[in-house]
Design a protein around this motif. Structure first.
Motif, mmCIF file in Angstrom:
data_model
loop_
_atom_site.group_PDB
_atom_site.id
_atom_site.type_symbol
_atom_site.label_atom_id
_atom_site.label_comp_id
_atom_site.label_asym_id
_atom_site.label_seq_id
_atom_site.Cartn_x
_atom_site.Cartn_y
_atom_site.Cartn_z
ATOM 1 N N THR A 2 -8.415 94.617 -45.741
ATOM 2 C CA THR A 2 -9.763 94.598 -46.280
ATOM 3 C C THR A 2 -10.703 95.417 -45.412
ATOM 4 N N GLU A 3 -11.726 95.951 -46.034
ATOM 5 C CA GLU A 3 -12.733 96.697 -45.300
ATOM 6 C C GLU A 3 -13.781 95.726 -44.785
ATOM 7 N N ILE A 4 -14.138 95.893 -43.511
ATOM 8 C CA ILE A 4 -15.156 95.048 -42.890
ATOM 9 C C ILE A 4 -16.076 95.917 -42.051
ATOM 10 N N THR A 5 -17.258 95.385 -41.755
ATOM 11 C CA THR A 5 -18.172 96.107 -40.887
ATOM 12 C C THR A 5 -17.715 95.948 -39.448
ATOM 13 N N LEU A 6 -18.232 96.787 -38.570
ATOM 14 C CA LEU A 6 -17.890 96.691 -37.155
ATOM 15 C C LEU A 6 -18.380 95.370 -36.578
ATOM 16 N N ILE A 7 -19.527 94.898 -37.032
ATOM 17 C CA ILE A 7 -20.025 93.593 -36.568
ATOM 18 C C ILE A 7 -19.054 92.490 -36.966
ATOM 19 N N GLU A 8 -18.565 92.521 -38.200
ATOM 20 C CA GLU A 8 -17.588 91.509 -38.629
ATOM 21 C C GLU A 8 -16.319 91.589 -37.793
ATOM 22 N N ALA A 9 -15.892 92.803 -37.461
ATOM 23 C CA ALA A 9 -14.699 92.973 -36.627
ATOM 24 C C ALA A 9 -14.928 92.390 -35.234
ATOM 25 N N LEU A 10 -16.101 92.636 -34.669
ATOM 26 C CA LEU A 10 -16.414 92.078 -33.354
ATOM 27 C C LEU A 10 -16.475 90.549 -33.402
ATOM 28 N N GLU A 11 -17.041 89.993 -34.470
ATOM 29 C CA GLU A 11 -17.096 88.537 -34.605
ATOM 30 C C GLU A 11 -15.694 87.940 -34.713
ATOM 31 N N LYS A 12 -14.807 88.605 -35.444
ATOM 32 C CA LYS A 12 -13.431 88.123 -35.554
ATOM 33 C C LYS A 12 -12.712 88.225 -34.213
ATOM 34 N N LEU A 13 -12.970 89.304 -33.462
ATOM 35 C CA LEU A 13 -12.391 89.441 -32.131
ATOM 36 C C LEU A 13 -12.871 88.313 -31.228
ATOM 37 N N ALA A 14 -14.141 87.949 -31.338
ATOM 38 C CA ALA A 14 -14.681 86.850 -30.531
ATOM 39 C C ALA A 14 -13.968 85.538 -30.855
ATOM 40 N N LEU A 15 -13.588 85.348 -32.116
ATOM 41 C CA LEU A 15 -12.890 84.122 -32.505
ATOM 42 C C LEU A 15 -11.510 84.016 -31.874
ATOM 43 N N ILE A 16 -10.830 85.157 -31.703
ATOM 44 C CA ILE A 16 -9.472 85.099 -31.153
ATOM 45 C C ILE A 16 -9.427 85.318 -29.646
ATOM 46 N N ALA A 17 -10.533 85.763 -29.060
ATOM 47 C CA ALA A 17 -10.584 85.992 -27.614
ATOM 48 C C ALA A 17 -10.917 84.675 -26.913
ATOM 49 N N LYS A 18 -10.391 84.509 -25.716
ATOM 50 C CA LYS A 18 -10.549 83.229 -25.024
ATOM 51 C C LYS A 18 -11.982 82.918 -24.610
#
Length: 84
Positions: A2-18
């Motif tokens: 799916t296409e997402i914005t860079l902000i959405e990608a950063l938010e998802k990264l924050a969810l999986i990062a410790k």
């Protein structure tokens, strides 16, 4: 994918990062000190002409990569910094 914005990608990264939004990331090609995911999101919101522009991104605990039109993984856009 799916296409997402860079902000959405950063938010998802924050969810999986410790460390969540406090996770340190390095902007590829930028010699500045690492910044937190939260600060990166704020900077995009403050400076982006179109923060809702979407792209294809692959997200892992290592960072965010752009996905090329061919489906191959491109360069890392943001990389998680373990020791900063």
């Amino acid at each position: 994918m799916t296409e997402i914005t860079l902000i959405e990608a950063l938010e998802k990264l924050a969810l999986i990062a410790k460390n969540g939004l406090d996770t340190l990331i390095q902007i590829q090609g930028n010699a500045n000190e690492p910044i937190t995911i939260g600060d990166a999101i704020k900077a995009i919101r403050n400076h982006a002409i179109d923060i809702y522009e979407t792209e294809n991104y692959a997200i892992s605990s290592d960072g965010i990569r752009k996905v090329k039109d061919s489906g191959d993984l491109g360069d890392i856009v943001y990389q998680v910094k373990e020791n900063a």
